[in-house]
Design a protein around this motif. Structure first.
Motif, PDB file in Angstrom:
ATOM      1  N   ASP A   1      37.369  26.054  44.735  1.00  0.00           N
ATOM      2  CA  ASP A   1      38.424  27.275  44.451  1.00  0.00           C
ATOM      3  C   ASP A   1      39.033  27.688  44.204  1.00  0.00           C
TER       4      ASP A   1
ATOM      5  N   CYS B   1      38.743  30.790  42.319  1.00  0.00           N
ATOM      6  CA  CYS B   1      38.609  32.111  43.255  1.00  0.00           C
ATOM      7  C   CYS B   1      39.583  32.976  43.446  1.00  0.00           C
ATOM      8  N   ASP B   2      41.298  32.154  44.245  1.00  0.00           N
ATOM      9  CA  ASP B   2      42.399  31.846  44.230  1.00  0.00           C
ATOM     10  C   ASP B   2      43.160  32.780  43.258  1.00  0.00           C
TER      11      ASP B   2
ATOM     12  N   ARG C   1      37.999  35.902  47.262  1.00  0.00           N
ATOM     13  CA  ARG C   1      39.284  35.213  48.016  1.00  0.00           C
ATOM     14  C   ARG C   1      38.369  34.164  49.703  1.00  0.00           C
TER      15      ARG C   1
ATOM     16  N   ALA D   1      36.021  31.467  48.322  1.00  0.00           N
ATOM     17  CA  ALA D   1      36.948  29.894  48.331  1.00  0.00           C
ATOM     18  C   ALA D   1      37.168  29.561  49.667  1.00  0.00           C
TER      19      ALA D   1
ATOM     20  N   LEU E   1      34.342  28.230  50.188  1.00  0.00           N
ATOM     21  CA  LEU E   1      33.618  27.025  49.105  1.00  0.00           C
ATOM     22  C   LEU E   1      34.516  25.664  50.017  1.00  0.00           C
ATOM     23  N   ARG E   2      35.889  25.642  50.335  1.00  0.00           N
ATOM     24  CA  ARG E   2      36.693  24.656  51.242  1.00  0.00           C
ATOM     25  C   ARG E   2      35.982  24.396  52.006  1.00  0.00           C
TER      26      ARG E   2
END
Length: 248
Positions: free
Chosen positions: A108, A111-112, A195, A198, A201-202
């Motif tokens: 993640d 990705c950010d 985003r 991410a 995923l979180r």
């Protein structure tokens, strides 16, 4: 005379076999140490070698033979042979699982970083290079190797990322490749897609942690029933049993 010649031949064969085994073990230990540089403890690398593991467990069997007699060494040798055959594959699976978990944990953030780089005007390759240069974790190391491959034209960007996801066994990395590569090639807005990925995923990692926490009380039933309940019963019923035995 014949018996002496036979004994000498047996000793010579034993010496040659011992020398060959010692040479093989020394080579395997040196190879394990070479593989372990920069990767992890040399002991884990050595224990992934079936021969080294069998020699280690056979030495434990020799100690058991001294302590319990020759019959105690027989089951130890059988267990050593079984563990030497199975343990390397177990350790390889554990290492692969640890690598997969480490990559999933940092995905993640990747990705950010790439999304922020895209918003700042960086290309996808420059954003990936920025992440690999600023972070030191298994994902950054693996991704840097893949980036070098597609930068030098060994494979395409899509193929390099798909191969990376397949080698790590990470569904998240596969989703990253499926999201980022088409967006880069088609000129789609990359930052928003990464985003959202991410955030997903979180949320997935949070759900997985909540599931593990929910299973913890069930797993605690076994040590509670095996260790704590008998001790409590003995503490409660012990005085009553002693009093009953004394009155009898």
């Amino acid at each position: 005379m014949a018996a002496l010649l036979l004994l000498a031949a047996a000793l010579a064969c034993s010496g040659i076999a011992g020398a060959l085994l010692g040479t093989a073990l020394a080579k395997r230990v040196s190879h394990a140490r070479a593989r372990a540089r920069g990767k992890g403890p040399a002991l884990e690398e050595a224990l992934e070698d079936p021969l080294l593991l069998f020699v280690l467990l056979a030495s434990v069997s020799a100690v058991a033979a001294v302590a319990f007699g020759p019959w105690g060494a027989v089951p130890c040798l059988l267990a050593a042979a079984l563990l030497a055959r199975k343990a390397p594959s177990w350790m390889a699976r554990r290492r692969a699982q640890a690598l997969r978990d480490a990559c999933e944990q940092h995905l993640d953030m990747l990705c950010d970083i790439v999304a922020m780089g895209a918003e700042a005007g960086l290309s996808f390759d420059s954003a990936v290079e920025l992440y690999c240069s600023r972070f030191s974790n298994p994902l950054a190391e693996k991704l840097e190797g893949a980036r070098q491959q597609w930068t030098h034209g060994v494979v395409s960007r899509s193929q390099a990322l798909q191969d990376l996801a397949a080698s790590v066994g990470s569904p998240g990395l596969r989703r990253f490749a499926d999201t980022a590569v088409p967006a880069v090639e088609q000129g789609a807005p990359l930052a928003g897609m990464l985003r959202r990925l991410a955030a997903e995923l979180r949320q997935g990692r949070r759900t997985s942690m909540e599931r593990k926490v929910a299973r913890a009380p069930v797993k605690m039933l076994v040590p509670t029933g095996v260790c704590i309940v008998p001790a409590m019963l003995l503490l409660v019923m012990g005085p009553m049993l002693l009093q009953f035995m004394g009155s009898a």
